[in-house]
Motif scaffolding. Sequence first.
Motif, PDB file in Angstrom:
ATOM      1  N   ILE A  19       0.839  -1.200  -0.130  1.00 58.60           N
ATOM      2  CA  ILE A  19       0.033  -0.032  -0.123  1.00 58.60           C
ATOM      3  C   ILE A  19       0.923   1.250   0.204  1.00 58.60           C
ATOM      4  N   ALA A  20       2.137   1.082   0.579  1.00 58.58           N
ATOM      5  CA  ALA A  20       2.935   2.367   0.593  1.00 58.58           C
ATOM      6  C   ALA A  20       3.511   2.757  -0.400  1.00 58.58           C
ATOM      7  N   GLY A  21       3.947   1.639  -1.463  1.00 58.19           N
ATOM      8  CA  GLY A  21       4.211   1.936  -2.706  1.00 58.19           C
ATOM      9  C   GLY A  21       3.233   2.501  -3.618  1.00 58.19           C
ATOM     10  N   ILE A  22       1.935   2.257  -3.277  1.00 65.19           N
ATOM     11  CA  ILE A  22       1.012   2.810  -4.167  1.00 65.19           C
ATOM     12  C   ILE A  22       0.596   4.226  -3.881  1.00 65.19           C
ATOM     13  N   VAL A  23       0.909   4.710  -2.429  1.00 59.55           N
ATOM     14  CA  VAL A  23       0.533   5.789  -2.067  1.00 59.55           C
ATOM     15  C   VAL A  23       1.748   6.723  -2.714  1.00 59.55           C
ATOM     16  N   PHE A  24       2.843   6.188  -2.691  1.00 58.50           N
ATOM     17  CA  PHE A  24       3.799   7.081  -2.914  1.00 58.50           C
ATOM     18  C   PHE A  24       3.917   7.288  -4.498  1.00 58.50           C
ATOM     19  N   ASP A  25       3.488   6.478  -5.214  1.00 57.67           N
ATOM     20  CA  ASP A  25       3.464   6.659  -6.659  1.00 57.67           C
ATOM     21  C   ASP A  25       2.399   7.583  -6.987  1.00 57.67           C
ATOM     22  N   HIS A  26       1.200   7.442  -6.337  1.00 57.84           N
ATOM     23  CA  HIS A  26       0.468   8.449  -6.648  1.00 57.84           C
ATOM     24  C   HIS A  26       0.791   9.903  -6.267  1.00 57.84           C
TER      25      HIS A  26
END
Length: 806
Positions: free
Chosen positions: A664-671
């Motif tokens: 989930i952290a990777g998705i948040v950072f990319d967004h």
Amino acid sequence: MCSYCSQTSSNLVENRLEGKLEEFCCEDCMSKYTVLFYQMAKCDACKRQGKLNESIKWQGNIKYFCNLFCVLEFCHQQTTNGPDSQSKVSISKAPTASMELPSVTTNTTPVITCVVSLAEVSPAQSTGNTNSGLKDAVFTDAAKIIKDGSTQTNAMKLHSSQPSRLLKNKALLCKPVTQTKAISCKPHTQHKECQTDLPVPNGKSDVELDSPPAKKRKIGFLQTYDAEYLKVGFLIYPGSKASPPRSQCVICGEILSAENMKPANLSHHLKTKHSELENKPVDFFEQKSLEMDCQNSSFKKCLLVEKSLVKASYLIAFQIAASKKPFSTAEELIKPYLVEMCSEVVSSSAGDKMKTIPLSNNTIGHRIDELSADIEDQLIQKVRESKWFALQIDESSEVSNITLLLCYVRFIDNDCSDIKEELLCCIEMPSQVTGIEIFELINKYIDSKSLNWKHCVGLCTDGVASMTGRYSGLRAKIQEVAMNTVAFTHCFIHREHLAAEMLSPCLHEILLQSAQILSFIKTNALNSRMLTILCEEMESERVNLPLPAEVRWISRGRVLTRLFELRHEIEIFLNQKHSDLASYFLDEEWVARLAYLSDIFSLINELNLSLQGTMTTVFSLYNKMDIFKEKLKMWLKRTQENDYDMFPSFSEFSNSSSLNMRSIAGIVFDHLEGLSRMFNDCYPPEEDLRSGNLWIVNPFMNHQDSNLKDFEEEKLAKLSSDLGLQSVFKSMSVTQFWIKAKTSYPELHERAMTFLLPFSTVYLCDATFSALTESKQRNLLVSGPALRLAVTSLIPRIEKLVKEKE
């Protein structure tokens, strides 16, 4: 009992005066009492008009006086003159009221009053000696008239003593008649002397008599009014005292022309139309004249009341349009309750007066048209007085399937020394239009109002191709006719909305699935009610879901936040309905993504709300965008450190859940990284108008890199050292300050206005479209007049409109 003569009568006449009911024995007493009540009667002694305090009964009549001195004077006059002399005077007045006329002496040619036809004799005239005697009498008298040439008294006496006969005009007979001692079958105009066999006066020859008379030139003559005309029931018309006077009958109120102000014409009017009043004394006509004065004063009062009622209808019409209500509200809702309230609180007469206020559906429509026209006239006049103006243009087809083009204008209002924003026009368009067609519509309106494109300094649109085309769009056409540099602005709010649209595929899938859940619940009224009941039973803080919307800048943050807050209640409800959508809430990773979306869109929604509003400038909005860009950089840094406190819902769920947060952290950072890149692309630094122009926001700071010329920099240095202006700058807005500085620093004022006047958003157009969408009477508000009154800040000149109605 009669209120005037104190006599009793079986047939009483009632009349209400100032709310009090009075009873009278006859109409005559009522009229006399009305004159006394309104203080229009005259004292019988001094003949002065006003309040009469004393009265006595004299020879069967009631006499009224100003005070006791007038009573004593009247009694002294009556005692001195005696009853016999008074009776003689009254008797002598009666016949002269209709017969006494001013004597007129003429020296012109006498007119034959009694003509006997020589062409045809009736059988009744052919028998006996009476006919011959009559002929002798006629010709004898006629000869006497011609011989004397002074008066017509004998002819009038003869005419009145003899019975009326059928008289014929020889000039109109078709049979041969004797005219100029010859036989003629065709009548032609002749002198009066030619119609008898009497000697021709003044020695005129037959040749002179055969020729037609020379046409006399008409000499204008205006009869003046004489007080004696009141004897035949006429007084001077009040409205003609300054102009040629005209007479008015005190009985019927008919107004005669100035040419007819002759005793004979006035007597003829009395005999023919009021023959029963021919022998009335002068006192009777004086009483009628006083009654007419009372009626005129009452009519004036009615006109004043009518003026207030018309003003009330304008006020109600303005409030109806401003509150976006249907026009029929005034007659169906406001008027009935207004009548009841006034009858209960004030009086029944006040309630009756409220009934006369014109509030029909058509009347309200006409009032709104007039109020809107007045607002438009004020606006156009203010724009003409302002040297510069800027436009905000947007179109929409979401209202009643009609495509509307809205145009707002920002200008300098010299009356309040500040910048104002108003709706310039609302134009209905075809369904599909190009940028050239939009320009033609706006240009037609600009030309009709005598505005000049050369004074336009800014144009703000939503950025569609038809608006921003550099070669064939609206922007290109305005640049051609403006002949100066026009600042074209792409709406800040729309650019923010475009940047927020950027989502990764996994987050976009969460958004679509959330929309499916909302649609399943909100599109079915039964489902929506059952969810509300379930939330109430579970004592939830929220009991319903908002409708999803994809209109303009409306954020998804509010909808997604409510869905996350009611996730447990919605899961139970979907399981009861046996829906497959309930499985989404069982997936913790799906719920975590939903929590993040609700947080990030809530933050974007806050930015969106800060960009909305009136009187925004590019300086203030660029500052807000810079602040949000810095926030995005800070959030990226904290995300790398696994710190999610800036996202409250996501942080709370991650702390209470056993889910592995790495994915989930990777998705948040990319967004967040993509969001930062989109904001930099939508608001590039090279288009930042603040560079070199920050002196406009604060001229008292040291600005090294300014876009000013040398002489303008000198003026700015002089302004920044003025302590008086520095204190003024702190007490007013930036726009007010530069308008105030126009007289002392006109160059800097003009430069500052070119940056402060242009719009930075199309918020006003979008807010107007939202108001039309929310209104239940959209078909009424589509019309320009009602829409203008609903959004204007100007005050209509109602007093001026009421005065024009008089």
